[in-house]
Design a protein around this motif. Structure first.
Motif, PDB file in Angstrom:
ATOM      1  N   VAL A   1       3.533  10.193  -9.269  1.00 51.26           N
ATOM      2  CA  VAL A   1       2.933  10.536 -10.560  1.00 51.26           C
ATOM      3  C   VAL A   1       2.307  11.925 -10.508  1.00 51.26           C
ATOM      4  CG1 VAL A   1       1.004   9.965 -12.079  1.00 51.26           C
ATOM      5  CG2 VAL A   1       2.607   8.198 -11.376  1.00 51.26           C
TER       6      VAL A   1
ATOM      7  N   VAL B   1       0.841  -1.196   0.000  1.00 53.81           N
ATOM      8  CA  VAL B   1       0.000   0.000   0.000  1.00 53.81           C
ATOM      9  C   VAL B   1       0.877   1.247   0.000  1.00 53.81           C
ATOM     10  CG1 VAL B   1      -1.641   1.333   1.365  1.00 53.81           C
ATOM     11  CG2 VAL B   1      -1.957  -1.120   1.094  1.00 53.81           C
TER      12      VAL B   1
ATOM     13  N   LEU C   1       3.535   5.671  -5.513  1.00 58.96           N
ATOM     14  CA  LEU C   1       3.342   5.769  -6.954  1.00 58.96           C
ATOM     15  C   LEU C   1       2.441   6.946  -7.293  1.00 58.96           C
ATOM     16  CD1 LEU C   1       3.561   4.227  -9.810  1.00 58.96           C
ATOM     17  CD2 LEU C   1       1.282   3.430  -9.252  1.00 58.96           C
ATOM     18  N   PHE C   2       1.303   7.039  -6.556  1.00 62.75           N
ATOM     19  CA  PHE C   2       0.389   8.144  -6.838  1.00 62.75           C
ATOM     20  C   PHE C   2       1.028   9.478  -6.476  1.00 62.75           C
ATOM     21  CE2 PHE C   2      -2.644   4.830  -7.331  1.00 62.75           C
ATOM     22  CZ  PHE C   2      -3.586   5.359  -8.188  1.00 62.75           C
TER      23      PHE C   2
ATOM     24  N   LEU D   1      -8.729   9.566 -13.524  1.00 59.93           N
ATOM     25  CA  LEU D   1      -7.687   8.541 -13.451  1.00 59.93           C
ATOM     26  C   LEU D   1      -7.421   7.841 -14.773  1.00 59.93           C
ATOM     27  CD1 LEU D   1      -8.346   6.696 -10.084  1.00 59.93           C
ATOM     28  CD2 LEU D   1      -6.488   8.249 -10.596  1.00 59.93           C
TER      29      LEU D   1
ATOM     30  N   LEU E   1       3.842   1.485  -1.224  1.00 60.50           N
ATOM     31  CA  LEU E   1       4.431   1.651  -2.560  1.00 60.50           C
ATOM     32  C   LEU E   1       3.418   2.265  -3.523  1.00 60.50           C
ATOM     33  CD1 LEU E   1       6.575  -1.546  -3.135  1.00 60.50           C
ATOM     34  CD2 LEU E   1       7.346   0.820  -3.045  1.00 60.50           C
ATOM     35  N   ILE E   2       2.178   1.792  -3.440  1.00 60.81           N
ATOM     36  CA  ILE E   2       1.155   2.332  -4.342  1.00 60.81           C
ATOM     37  C   ILE E   2       0.899   3.801  -4.025  1.00 60.81           C
ATOM     38  CG2 ILE E   2      -1.305   2.186  -4.885  1.00 60.81           C
ATOM     39  CD1 ILE E   2      -0.951  -0.882  -4.726  1.00 60.81           C
TER      40      ILE E   2
END
Lengths: 941, 309
Positions: free
Chosen positions: B59, B49, B55-56, B212, B51-52
């Motif tokens: 980005v 979680v 990621l967001f 998204l 890491l995700i």
């Protein structure tokens, strides 16, 4: 403590897994072509107690071998790949021809390169190709002989028996059973097993032979390692087309196996065999095994073989490459073959569209054809080699015999019907050579001028006539180009000694059939003032004269109706008629024009390419006995054949695309000279040369100009000196296509071919569907935007079949609308026909409109879509599945993981807490947990 | 957990045999408790979680900082080249080199540096000039591509441009004013190729109207106002820079693998230091290193994403 470690383990596991995925992806992506492999190899001797001693006290740790291979991807038949290695044991007993297995395998410590069917895990000696029996079968007759292979301590016990892998069934009476036999059958791709075994025994594979080959040499290479441990070799890979027994293709995996031979790990005492095994010889015998296997080498590193063929140390020779000791040291390089055009007949029942003509198209078509038969929406085409003149005449007239002709020049008298000439590729000819210098190393830089080419072509060198008999006409001329001072003035670095094979240096290997390539070459010669003057009969500054049979200014007494040369030519004539009287070894050439035998032009371009790649002298001047040496009628002339490495001299004319394809070296050609035609020169000062590289071709493009009458672009040979660096060998390839009379089906296929050729097919590269190296892409950046736009325009006219041949420059004529207009065009869409986005207007920069409009407009199945040029083209746009789903799915996964993680971490406690307070404060929560909570949470107590 | 009452040391005692007469507890031993596994698994999930979330964060936010930093450097470089007159005017141009300044007031873009090439790596630095077309300001079609989501998202609101909006591009050949003709997406008609001597600019990005999800491309056509410069040499088009292209070349994956190894190495070192050295020291010294490694991984990994996202 434990918790921290679990965090670390979790994080580490995730990241390592991610990294592994990254590594796993790497091979699937486009891998770099060059590959390097390393291996440590060692030879040991087994002592009587089973322990080992290094065989070479100077290298107790063995040899650290490193192999580099120049190409492993998209390989095609006969393509040479350069294999270089270092750190290997120096080779001794060196032979002339490391590709002839019988001799080559007698070398001590060779670096064996062979092509084998199978991958790194499945390859075995049985699937490795060798040419001769001696490389696979070992026999010995007497009781006292102690065959080395039996002493191999690395071999399985069964492979050390007296007789191993004998052929099953009844043996031919002529094939004596020996006391000791070790057979290594060759298993073909078809499953057939070939045992060989020499005269009187079993068959070799059809491609095998116990004799030295005269044509293309074997690819198994017993490479020579220098005393510095380094070596290099050109390895020509074979597909099933070259060697069906091996059967390599894009679907049958094959590998290049490199075996740095270090010798057999001698175990004369048979310590590696289970004690009591009946194969173990007596103690007296074992002493003999020690003497044969642990024998000292016969040659020093770098020493040449004595030629007896008997005096070599078998234990360290290449003969036993298959022994377990040597085989364990193998380095397996996987080879990846390109899908070849022959696939088309297998994957596609559609009869191909035949495109006849130009040999220049061969390598380009070889890369385009597989794309056409394996890509959906495309229909196959097949290039059929034919002479350019034939292609032009077959496509002429009202009922053309063929749908597409390929040639490089416009016809002399027009086509007599609406036929458009659409450029599909820009390539040319190369003067390719394979010449060794004084140091025995290949020369990589050669400069030639038109006069030297004229000398080679006009049979003006004596060849080995000089020394055999006097030919008064050429009395003052040099024997070969190697003896010509002009050649050495241009190439000062080249050795001045005459190579062993003289005749190969007296002529240029050329085509016997008509070809626009010869027209271009002779046009270059004719346009060069020095060459022209020499051909007119004026001796060059060193006194060499043209062979009078080729003199352009006809000598006194010669009738103009006699055969003579007039430039340019479509095929080079053989005009000299001097013949030897033919006695003894010359008997086979009696009464035959001898200089024509030296020139010996060939009918197949592939033979020329092979001759240069493998340094095969093409002069047909040696006499070969068929059966009876004493019967002169049994003698036939044959080519001189392979030249020894270090003494090679072969030169010929080939398509430019063959240079990369076959690893040839092209000569730079002179483009201008301010040295007078009668001035002796000693160096290249005052002269400029151009190479057939991208820069040379790009500069040469500026010499192309549209010839409206001929309907094609023509190359101005007289202006070569005005364009610095312009390579004179530039030649376009035109697809000559009729714009009337084709069926709509054929027209669509031709249009598809042209659309592909003008767009997608112009991406340079070696993969299928790309433009073969040696051709200059038809792009605006290369000054060829007009040509590409014209080909697209022709594609539309062909599709429409209205008989219109569009003008070379200017706007593309409108194609009549056959269908009702589609939805109204946008305001900015003009009604000019040139406005199709995929067709930049001729004369503009040819810039590509951004959105990827279907470039293959003509490939659209419905003819209406092509015909309605005034209708707007729709934006196609790009779609990205990752863009659509990537972030949402990641977010959802993230949330799910978060919920799951929370439940795991605190779920039990929360449930327990809810349980305690549940009846009072949280009945709903409690019941929900009871129903849906984790199983652990329901545990009582 | 507390140990069961039947102690192994008692079983091992050989000396005497004790005869027990009292009742013996014969209830089966409890199965090993799954708490450790449960907690460990939850940590793995929290890591994922995290890491995700990273990621967001990368980005949408952090990658913008990257681009801003690179843009500043490129701007200085290009400004100098423009002043000296050494900015590129035609092929060949090194990939990633600055070629033009882009101003789109309607998008809030001011002096954004356009780089050569449209591969994912180049679009991380700013809008890219697509290979195979002329430079802006020249006769013919010039295509600029830019990101709509990450790395500062210079072309986020491309689809909202109105016809007539002004676009200004500055190259070595001068400043060129463009007017937007229209915005088009899949299925809309493509305008005719410009006549000889007329310049057109095409801006390409991903359609950012969805939440998204950005599967489609959006194009903006703009016409050059005034005279165009003659077209210069054009480089060969680059399939790796097509719209929505991803960079999965061996080189990128190899760099990614190395970056990941670096990250794993940093983590191992951090954990080791936390246990064996000093807890506070490990945090102080390790976190910057970990962040730097994670950032490096993110830069490289984001090249695997479509170039317009």
């Amino acid at each position: 403590m434990r918790r921290r470690w679990s965090v670390l383990a979790a994080v580490g596991a995730v990241l390592v897994a991610t990294a592994l995925i990254g590594f796993a992806l790497v091979p699937s992506a486009q891998a770099s072509d060059t590959a390097t492999f390393t291996k440590t190899v060692n030879r040991v001797f087994y002592n009587a107690d089973g322990t080992t001693t290094p065989a070479d006290p100077d290298h107790p740790d063995g040899y650290h071998v490193k192999v580099t291979v120049s190409a492993t991807q998209n390989l095609r038949g006969n393509q040479p790949i350069t294999v270089s290695w270092s750190g290997a044991h120096p080779t001794g007993g060196i032979v002339n021809d490391p590709n002839y297995g019988y001799d080559g395998s007698e070398q001590e410590y060779p670096f064996v390169l062979m092509e084998c069917r199978g991958t790194a895990t499945t390859v075995r000696p049985e699937t490795c190709w060798t040419q001769t029996s001696a490389e696979r079968v070992q026999t010995a007759g007497t009781v006292t002989s102690a065959p080395v292979w039996r002493a191999d301590g690395a071999a399985k016990s069964a492979d050390r028996a007296a007789q191993v892998d004998q052929p099953p069934g009844n043996r031919p009476a002529t094939c004596t059973v020996q006391r000791f036999e070790r057979w290594l059958p060759l298993v073909a791709a078809s499953g057939t097993t070939y045992y060989g075994g020499g005269v009187g025994c079993y068959d070799l594979a059809p491609e095998g032979s116990d004799e030295p080959t005269t044509g293309v040499p074997d690819n198994t290479t017993y490479g020579i390692t220098g005393t510095d441990g380094k070596g290099t070799a050109q390895f020509a890979v074979w597909t099933a087309d070259e060697n069906a027994t091996l059967g390599c293709s894009s679907t049958v995996a094959c590998s290049l196996v490199a075996i740095p031979v270090t010798g057999v790990d001698c175990d004369p005492d048979f310590t590696q065999v289970q004690p009591g095994d009946p194969i173990i010889p007596t103690a007296a015998q074992q002493a003999r095994y020690a003497s044969t296997c642990e024998k000292a080498d016969s040659y020093q590193p770098g020493q040449r073989a004595d030629g007896s063929g008997a005096n070599f140390n078998l234990a360290t020779s290449g003969r036993l490459w298959w022994s377990a000791s040597n085989w364990a040291n193998r380095i397996v390089v996987p080879l990846n073959f390109a899908v070849s055009g022959s696939t088309c007949s297998l994957v596609n029942n559609d009869a191909p569209l035949l495109a006849y003509g130009s040999i220049l198209m061969t390598d380009i078509a070889a890369q385009w054809q597989p794309t056409f038969c394996t890509t959906s929406g495309y229909r196959p085409f097949l290039h059929v080699q034919a002479t350019d003149t034939q292609a032009r005449s077959l496509v002429s007239g009202d009922n053309p015999a063929i749908k597409v002709g390929l040639s490089s020049l416009p016809p002399d008298d027009g086509f007599g019907a609406p036929v458009a000439q659409a450029p599909v590729a820009m390539t040319g000819f190369a003067i390719a050579y394979n010449i060794d210098g004084a140091d025995g190393q290949p020369i990589t830089d050669l400069r030639l001028n038109a006069r030297l080419l004229a000398k080679l072509l006009t049979e003006s060198y004596n060849g080995d006539l000089q020394g055999r008999t006097a030919y008064p006409t050429l009395a003052g001329n040099p024997r070969t180009i190697f003896a010509d001072p002009e050649f050495h003035a241009l190439n000062p670095g080249v050795d001045t000694s005459i190579p062993g094979v003289a005749n190969a240096a007296a002529a240029l290997i050329s085509l016997s059939s008509d070809s626009d390539m010869l027209t271009a070459l002779s046009s270059y010669i004719a346009a060069d003032p020095d060459a022209r003057k020499w051909l007119d009969g004026v001796p060059d500054p060193w006194g060499m004269v043209v062979n009078p049979h080729y003199q352009l200014d006809l000598p006194a007494g010669q009738d103009a109706s006699d055969p003579h040369l007039s430039l340019p030519v479509t095929s080079w004539p053989l005009l000299d008629d001097f013949a030897l009287d033919g006695t003894g070894s010359n008997a086979c050439v009696k009464g035959v024009p001898y200089l024509a035998q030296i020139a010996h032009p060939l009918s197949q371009i592939s033979t020329i390419e092979e001759d240069i790649e493998f340094a095969l002298s093409n002069s047909q001047t040696t006499c070969q006995t068929i059966t009876d040496a004493n019967d002169p009628s049994q003698l036939v002339p044959k080519t001189e054949g392979q030249q020894p490495v270090g003494h090679r001299f072969v030169i010929g004319v080939v398509p430019l695309t063959a240079v990369d394809r076959y690893g040839l070296r092209p000569a730079a050609l002179e483009t201008s000279s301010n040295v007078g035609p009668q001035t002796k020169f000693t160096d290249a000062a005052g002269k400029t040369f151009a190479s057939p590289d991208t820069a040379g071709l790009k500069a040469a493009v500026k010499l192309l100009s549209p010839d409206t009458d001929a309907g094609a672009w023509t190359f101005d040979y007289n202006e070569i000196d005005s364009q610095t660096g312009a390579y004179p060998g530039l030649m376009p390839i035109y697809a000559d296509v009729p714009t009337s009379g084709l069926s709509s089906d054929d027209a669509a296929r031709v249009a598809q071919l042209l659309t592909f050729a003008a767009g997608r097919g112009q991406t340079p590269g070696t993969a299928n569907g790309q433009l073969a190296p040696g051709a200059l892409p038809l792009t605006a950046g290369n000054g060829l935007g007009t040509e590409a736009a014209y080909t697209l325009c022709v594609a539309r006219q062909v599709k429409a079949q209205t008989g219109v041949v569009p003008p070379l420059t200017g706007t593309c004529p409108a194609v009549p609308t056959k269908a009702k207009p589609t939805k109204s065009a946008s305001a900015s869409s003009s009604s000019t026909p040139s406005s199709v986005a995929s067709t930049p207007p001729a004369g503009s920069t040819g810039a590509v409109v951004a959105p990827p409009v279907p470039s293959a407009a003509a490939s659209a199945p419905a003819p209406t879509e092509v015909a309605t040029t005034s209708a707007a083209v729709k934006t196609v746009g790009a779609y990205s599945g990752l863009g659509r789903w990537g972030l949402p799915i990641t977010l959802i996964v993230g949330l799910l993981l978060l919920v799951a993680g929370l439940a795991l971490r605190w779920g039990a406690e929360a449930w327990a807490a809810a349980k305690v307070v549940g009846p009072r404060t949280g009945p709903w929560l409690s019941s929900t947990w009871a129903r849906y909570g984790p199983a652990r949470g329901r545990r009582r107590g | 957990m507390s140990a069961p009452t039947t102690d192994a040391s008692q079983l091992a005692e050989p000396a005497r045999t004790t005869v027990r007469v009292e009742p013996v507890d014969v209830t089966p031993l409890p199965r090993p408790d799954g708490t450790q596994l449960r907690l460990g698994l939850s940590h793995v999930l929290f890591t994922l979680v995290g890491l995700i979330a990273w990621l967001f964060l990368y980005v949408y936010v952090l990658s913008g900082f990257s681009q801003g930093h690179v843009q500043q450097q490129l701007y200085g470089q290009l400004r100098e080249q423009l002043a000296e007159g050494t900015a590129p005017t035609g092929a060949p141009i090194a990939a990633g080199a600055p070629v033009a300044l882009l101003d789109v007031p309607a998008l809030g873009l001011h002096h954004v540096v356009v780089v050569e090439g449209t591969r994912p790596a180049q679009l991380q630095d700013g809008p890219g000039h697509k290979l195979g077309g002329v430079l802006p300001g020249q006769a013919g079609v010039s295509t600029l591509m830019g990101r709509a989501v990450s790395h500062g998202a210079p072309f986020r609101h491309l689809g909202s441009l109105k016809p007539g909006a002004a676009i200004t591009v500055t190259t070595a050949e001068g400043t060129f004013a463009y007017r937007v003709d229209d915005v088009r997406t899949k299925g809309d008609p493509v305008p005719a190729a410009p006549a000889a001597g007329v310049g057109r600019l095409v801006l390409v990005s991903a359609d950012s109207s969805g939440w998204l999800a950005h599967p489609q491309t959006v194009y903006v056509d703009a016409s050059l106002q005034g005279a165009a410069q003659p077209a210069s040499d054009v480089s060969a088009s680059d399939p790796g820079g097509a719209a929505m292209a991803r960079d999965t070349s061996a080189g990128t994956l190899a760099i990614l693998a190395i970056a990941l190894e670096l990250l794993v190495g940093a983590l191992v070192a951090f954990t080791w230091a936390r246990h064996r050295w000093s807890r506070l020291g490990a945090w102080i010294a390790g976190v910057p290193v970990l962040l730097a490694a994670l950032w490096l991984v993110s830069i490289v990994a984001s090249r695997l994403l479509p170039n317009l996202i």
